[in-house]
Design a protein around this motif. Structure first.
Motif, PDB file in Angstrom:
ATOM      1  N   ALA A 242       0.834  -1.202   0.000  1.00  2.00           N
ATOM      2  CA  ALA A 242       0.000   0.000   0.000  1.00  2.00           C
ATOM      3  C   ALA A 242       0.867   1.250   0.000  1.00  2.00           C
ATOM      4  O   ALA A 242       1.839   1.352   0.751  1.00  2.00           O
ATOM      5  CB  ALA A 242      -0.925  -0.004   1.205  1.00  2.00           C
ATOM      6  N   ILE A 243       0.529   2.194  -0.862  1.00  3.75           N
ATOM      7  CA  ILE A 243       1.312   3.416  -1.046  1.00  3.75           C
ATOM      8  C   ILE A 243       0.576   4.588  -0.411  1.00  3.75           C
ATOM      9  O   ILE A 243      -0.590   4.828  -0.697  1.00  3.75           O
ATOM     10  CB  ILE A 243       1.557   3.675  -2.546  1.00  3.75           C
ATOM     11  CG1 ILE A 243       2.374   2.521  -3.147  1.00  3.75           C
ATOM     12  CG2 ILE A 243       2.264   5.012  -2.762  1.00  3.75           C
ATOM     13  CD1 ILE A 243       2.505   2.592  -4.652  1.00  3.75           C
ATOM     14  N   GLU A 244       1.254   5.301   0.457  1.00  3.48           N
ATOM     15  CA  GLU A 244       0.702   6.492   1.101  1.00  3.48           C
ATOM     16  C   GLU A 244       1.639   7.662   0.850  1.00  3.48           C
ATOM     17  O   GLU A 244       2.839   7.571   1.090  1.00  3.48           O
ATOM     18  CB  GLU A 244       0.547   6.270   2.609  1.00  3.48           C
ATOM     19  CG  GLU A 244      -0.436   5.176   2.995  1.00  3.48           C
ATOM     20  CD  GLU A 244      -1.884   5.552   2.707  1.00  3.48           C
ATOM     21  OE1 GLU A 244      -2.162   6.777   2.642  1.00  3.48           O
ATOM     22  OE2 GLU A 244      -2.712   4.647   2.542  1.00  3.48           O
ATOM     23  N   GLY A 245       1.081   8.766   0.349  1.00  8.01           N
ATOM     24  CA  GLY A 245       1.898   9.924   0.059  1.00  8.01           C
ATOM     25  C   GLY A 245       1.613  11.101   0.977  1.00  8.01           C
ATOM     26  O   GLY A 245       0.785  11.021   1.892  1.00  8.01           O
ATOM     27  N   ASP A 246       2.304  12.209   0.713  1.00  5.78           N
ATOM     28  CA  ASP A 246       2.147  13.436   1.504  1.00  5.78           C
ATOM     29  C   ASP A 246       1.987  14.659   0.610  1.00  5.78           C
ATOM     30  O   ASP A 246       2.354  15.763   0.990  1.00  5.78           O
ATOM     31  CB  ASP A 246       3.364  13.630   2.416  1.00  5.78           C
ATOM     32  CG  ASP A 246       3.488  12.553   3.471  1.00  5.78           C
ATOM     33  OD1 ASP A 246       2.567  12.425   4.297  1.00  5.78           O
ATOM     34  OD2 ASP A 246       4.490  11.824   3.460  1.00  5.78           O
ATOM     35  N   THR A 247       1.447  14.449  -0.579  1.00  9.78           N
ATOM     36  CA  THR A 247       1.266  15.568  -1.498  1.00  9.78           C
ATOM     37  C   THR A 247      -0.074  16.228  -1.225  1.00  9.78           C
ATOM     38  O   THR A 247      -1.128  15.696  -1.585  1.00  9.78           O
ATOM     39  CB  THR A 247       1.327  15.084  -2.957  1.00  9.78           C
ATOM     40  OG1 THR A 247       2.573  14.438  -3.182  1.00  9.78           O
ATOM     41  CG2 THR A 247       1.174  16.258  -3.915  1.00  9.78           C
TER      42      THR A 247
ATOM     43  N   TYR B 138       5.353   9.477  -7.018  1.00  6.65           N
ATOM     44  CA  TYR B 138       6.056  10.447  -6.179  1.00  6.65           C
ATOM     45  C   TYR B 138       5.216  10.634  -4.910  1.00  6.65           C
ATOM     46  O   TYR B 138       4.018  10.902  -5.002  1.00  6.65           O
ATOM     47  CB  TYR B 138       6.226  11.782  -6.899  1.00  6.65           C
ATOM     48  CG  TYR B 138       7.019  11.678  -8.179  1.00  6.65           C
ATOM     49  CD1 TYR B 138       8.386  11.931  -8.198  1.00  6.65           C
ATOM     50  CD2 TYR B 138       6.389  11.315  -9.372  1.00  6.65           C
ATOM     51  CE1 TYR B 138       9.121  11.833  -9.380  1.00  6.65           C
ATOM     52  CE2 TYR B 138       7.120  11.208 -10.559  1.00  6.65           C
ATOM     53  CZ  TYR B 138       8.476  11.470 -10.547  1.00  6.65           C
ATOM     54  OH  TYR B 138       9.179  11.360 -11.708  1.00  6.65           O
ATOM     55  N   LEU B 139       5.840  10.533  -3.771  1.00  5.50           N
ATOM     56  CA  LEU B 139       5.078  10.584  -2.523  1.00  5.50           C
ATOM     57  C   LEU B 139       4.883  11.994  -2.005  1.00  5.50           C
ATOM     58  O   LEU B 139       3.865  12.284  -1.380  1.00  5.50           O
ATOM     59  CB  LEU B 139       5.769   9.731  -1.444  1.00  5.50           C
ATOM     60  CG  LEU B 139       5.912   8.241  -1.769  1.00  5.50           C
ATOM     61  CD1 LEU B 139       6.481   7.483  -0.577  1.00  5.50           C
ATOM     62  CD2 LEU B 139       4.568   7.647  -2.190  1.00  5.50           C
ATOM     63  N   ASP B 140       5.838  12.870  -2.235  1.00  2.00           N
ATOM     64  CA  ASP B 140       5.744  14.214  -1.661  1.00  2.00           C
ATOM     65  C   ASP B 140       6.210  15.237  -2.685  1.00  2.00           C
ATOM     66  O   ASP B 140       7.397  15.491  -2.840  1.00  2.00           O
ATOM     67  CB  ASP B 140       6.607  14.296  -0.392  1.00  2.00           C
ATOM     68  CG  ASP B 140       6.367  15.587   0.385  1.00  2.00           C
ATOM     69  OD1 ASP B 140       5.500  16.380  -0.029  1.00  2.00           O
ATOM     70  OD2 ASP B 140       7.047  15.808   1.408  1.00  2.00           O
ATOM     71  N   VAL B 141       5.237  15.816  -3.389  1.00  2.00           N
ATOM     72  CA  VAL B 141       5.545  16.818  -4.411  1.00  2.00           C
ATOM     73  C   VAL B 141       5.109  18.182  -3.903  1.00  2.00           C
ATOM     74  O   VAL B 141       3.933  18.406  -3.636  1.00  2.00           O
ATOM     75  CB  VAL B 141       4.825  16.498  -5.739  1.00  2.00           C
ATOM     76  CG1 VAL B 141       5.075  17.616  -6.753  1.00  2.00           C
ATOM     77  CG2 VAL B 141       5.300  15.154  -6.300  1.00  2.00           C
TER      78      VAL B 141
END
Length: 407
Positions: A181-186, A323-326
């Motif tokens: 599972a992929i979790e980002g911060d964008t 990309y997780l944090d753009v």
């Protein structure tokens, strides 16, 4: 003098001081009554190969008619007999022996062996315990599923296992399969009103808000030397369908694959408009890509909802890179994952899996597979099951991360 084993069905019985010699001190087998133990065929073969058993007496060959002595067989005969009698014995033996040589205690992952108590899938062959742990302590490090190079492996439910792939030259490659599972911060919300033109296989927004690309990393600017056009942004059909399904993109017109113009959209995307912009983009996506479009759209939207930014993974042979944090494309980090979209009933060939994982590792990314049932059949209303005509879906996505492992 080394003890002798006696084959009884699918296990080898060893008497004498076998419990202290093999089970208590080295984690082989399972206790029987007194000091006797039972060894699996693989365990017995390993002990024969090491010279820790003098031989094994096969079922039905207990006594030599001439001498009256037990007729023992050595490693070679026992190995050949076991390979004929037990499923995938040879590849399982190779993996067992390799992990033993690496310092792990192992047990067969089935009753009544000690590893049968572990909460692992039926497809798991062995459980390897943490170094320093024994079958009594039960601290499992690797649930090992042994696979031959020419077998196939179901993708569904693979998370949590260690794959040991034995190739045609008997070399072993280990893969760790986990929840991917992929979790980002964008933290980015696209503007509410953007208008584009639907072309054959993309959407162009002529006056795109600058932050749609610069902060949201949507699309690709239409640029060139001495360009007289400013602010034009090309969106992929997946990007455009996701924006339109959220009511953030409308269409001023469309052009089909043959270059013919289409009717203008009314610019809305509400529940009562069956032919809104999202429907037009999804229909175009299905026309140029088939049912894969729905699966990729479902995964794309799931990634955006998890605050990750998906972009095409074409250069890497994948569906997406993420990309997780753009914060801005001027300070863009490296992408962290490659994502390939597959059906829930997909079966990996070990060669395919090795290729994907090796490529991802070579570009310093994590290989993730997204399993979704969207697009597996028609829904009777002109769309694919699991996705409505406007690209909205409630389909589950199972995430599977696979990487190389050195036990």
């Amino acid at each position: 003098m080394q003890p002798t084993g006696h084959l009884r069905g699918d296990f080898v019985r060893v008497a004498g001081d076998a419990r202290q010699r093999f089970y208590d001190s080295r984690g082989y087998g399972r206790p029987l009554s007194g000091d006797e133990i039972a060894l699996s065929r693989v365990e017995a073969a390993h002990l024969l190969f090491r010279g820790d058993l003098s031989g094994v007496v096969l079922d039905g060959e207990e006594t030599d008619a001439t001498s009256g002595d037990d007729r023992e067989v050595g490693f070679e005969r026992f190995f050949v007999e076991s390979a004929a009698a037990a499923d995938r014995f040879a590849v399982r033996y190779l993996v067992y022996s390799d992990l033993r040589d690496r310092g792990f205690y192992l047990s067969p992952a089935r009753e009544p062996w000690p590893g049968g108590d572990a909460a692992v899938a039926d497809a798991v062959d062995f459980v390897a315990y943490e170094r320093g742990s024994t079958p009594d302590t039960g601290d499992v490090k690797y649930p090992v599923q042994v696979v031959g190079e020419r077998e196939s492996v179901p993708a569904a439910g693979l998370a949590g296992r260690t794959l040991a792939v034995v190739d045609e030259e008997s070399d072993i490659t280990y893969f760790a399969a986990d929840d991917g599972a992929i979790e980002g911060d964008t933290a980015y919300e696209p503007p509410a009103q953007t208008t584009g033109v639907l072309l054959a296989d993309r959407v162009v927004v002529w006056d795109a808000p600058a932050d749609l690309y610069e902060r949201g990393f949507y699309g690709q600017p239409l640029t060139g030397r001495a360009a007289a056009v400013d602010g034009a942004l090309q969106l992929s059909l997946v990007e455009a369908a996701a924006l339109a399904a959220d009511g953030r993109l409308s269409l001023s017109a469309s052009v089909d694959a043959a270059g013919r113009g289409g009717a203008e959209s009314d610019g809305t995307a509400d529940e009562t408009t069956p032919d809104g912009p999202a429907a037009a983009i999804v229909a175009r996506g299905r026309a140029v890509e088939g049912e894969r479009f729905d699966r990729r759209l479902a995964v794309y939207r799931s990634l955006r909802e998890a605050d990750a930014v998906p972009k095409t993974g074409f250069k890497f042979g994948a569906d997406f890179r993420t990309y997780l944090d753009v914060e801005t494309v001027d300070d863009l980090p490296h992408s962290e994952h490659l994502v390939r979209v597959v059906e829930p009933d997909h079966r990996f060939s070990p060669r395919e899996l090795s290729l994907d994982v090796r490529l991802a590792g070579g570009v310093r990314k994590e290989m993730v597979f997204a399993l979704t049932g969207v697009g597996d059949g028609t829904d009777g209303a002109g769309g694919w099951a699991g996705t409505d005509s406007r690209g909205r879906t409630d389909a589950d996505v199972e995430w599977l991360s696979v990487g190389r492992l050195t036990p």
